[in-house]
Enzyme design. Structure first.
Site, short mmCIF file in Angstrom:
data_model
loop_
_atom_site.label_atom_id
_atom_site.label_comp_id
_atom_site.label_asym_id
_atom_site.label_seq_id
_atom_site.Cartn_x
_atom_site.Cartn_y
_atom_site.Cartn_z
N ASP A 83 -6.37 -6.70 -17.16
CA ASP A 83 -5.35 -6.17 -16.25
C ASP A 83 -4.00 -6.20 -16.97
OD1 ASP A 83 -5.17 -5.88 -12.87
OD2 ASP A 83 -3.29 -6.12 -13.98
N ILE A 84 -3.22 -5.14 -16.79
CA ILE A 84 -1.94 -5.01 -17.48
C ILE A 84 -0.92 -6.02 -16.96
CG2 ILE A 84 -0.77 -3.32 -15.97
CD1 ILE A 84 -0.10 -1.70 -18.51
N HIS A 140 -11.68 -7.18 -9.61
CA HIS A 140 -10.82 -8.10 -10.36
C HIS A 140 -11.62 -9.37 -10.63
CE1 HIS A 140 -6.79 -6.20 -9.32
NE2 HIS A 140 -7.52 -5.72 -8.32
N GLY A 180 -4.86 -3.44 0.22
CA GLY A 180 -3.89 -3.58 -0.87
C GLY A 180 -4.30 -2.87 -2.14
N GLN A 181 -5.20 -1.89 -2.02
CA GLN A 181 -5.64 -1.14 -3.21
C GLN A 181 -4.51 -0.22 -3.68
OE1 GLN A 181 -9.21 1.16 -2.58
NE2 GLN A 181 -9.35 1.77 -4.74
N ASN A 229 -9.98 -5.06 -3.81
CA ASN A 229 -9.04 -4.52 -2.83
C ASN A 229 -9.50 -3.12 -2.45
OD1 ASN A 229 -7.37 -6.82 -2.97
ND2 ASN A 229 -6.35 -6.04 -4.79
N HIS A 273 -12.55 -0.95 -8.43
CA HIS A 273 -12.53 -1.94 -9.51
C HIS A 273 -12.71 -3.33 -8.93
CE1 HIS A 273 -8.50 -0.90 -8.09
NE2 HIS A 273 -8.17 -2.18 -8.24
P1 5GP Z 1 -5.45 -2.96 -7.02
O1 5GP Z 1 -4.05 -3.31 -6.58
O2 5GP Z 1 -5.73 -1.50 -6.81
O3 5GP Z 1 -6.51 -3.85 -6.50
O4 5GP Z 1 -5.48 -3.24 -8.59
C1 5GP Z 1 -4.99 -2.37 -9.55
C2 5GP Z 1 -4.76 -3.19 -10.78
O5 5GP Z 1 -4.62 -2.32 -11.87
C3 5GP Z 1 -3.48 -4.04 -10.73
O6 5GP Z 1 -3.83 -5.41 -10.87
C4 5GP Z 1 -2.65 -3.52 -11.89
O7 5GP Z 1 -1.96 -4.53 -12.57
C5 5GP Z 1 -3.70 -2.85 -12.76
N1 5GP Z 1 -3.19 -1.73 -13.55
C6 5GP Z 1 -2.40 -0.72 -13.10
N2 5GP Z 1 -2.15 0.15 -14.10
C7 5GP Z 1 -2.80 -0.32 -15.19
C8 5GP Z 1 -2.93 0.16 -16.53
O8 5GP Z 1 -2.38 1.20 -16.92
N3 5GP Z 1 -3.69 -0.58 -17.38
C9 5GP Z 1 -4.29 -1.73 -16.98
N4 5GP Z 1 -5.01 -2.39 -17.90
N5 5GP Z 1 -4.22 -2.20 -15.73
C10 5GP Z 1 -3.47 -1.51 -14.84
#
Ligand code: 5GP
Ligand code: ZN
Length: 112
Positions: A29-30, A100, A91-92, A85, A98
């Protein structure tokens, strides 16, 4: 299709590919929320967990097993947390399903 994670699958956006096979891809994760924070995604575009269909069952089992293999590889013997999420209330923020994989510290509950 303008999907961030599809672009990562295609290699348009480079990431460290921690695990990959024909069905799934894992990368860091970034914005890590724990010492280990890995995203594991289906290569097939599925907008959210809620959008999976019956034909995805085998892939989803395969994905969950791959998550377990990664956790063992990362030596998360003390435990870890899996989060999916889903949708606005979940909170997606990226509309490609994906998981986590979070570990390396004690997690709190309830998650807020
Ligand atoms: P969500 O909030 O949808 O459950 O998770 C999305 C996740 O994707 C977040 O934890 C966010 O930090 C990660 N993310 C968003 N953009 C990027 C990216 O460009 N590269 C990577 N490796 N992770 C990302
Ligand atoms: Zn996608």
């Amino acid at each position: 299709m303008d999907c961030l994670f599809c672009k990562i699958v295609e290699g348009v956006i480079p990431v460290t590919r921690l695990y990959e096979d024909e069905q799934v891809l894992a990368f860091p994760d970034i914005q890590p929320q724990a010492p280990t924070h890995i995203l594991v995604i289906p290569k097939k575009h599925i907008a959210s967990h809620a959008k999976a269909v019956a034909e995805d069952k085998e892939m989803l089992g395969h994905l969950m097993f791959a998550v377990g293999e990664l956790a063992r590889e990362k030596k998360l013997d003390a435990g870890y947390r899996l989060v999916i999420n889903t949708g606005p209330d979940g909170g997606q923020t990226v509309d490609h399903m994906h998981v986590h994989l979070l570990g390396g510290r004690a997690m709190h509950w309830p998650p807020g």
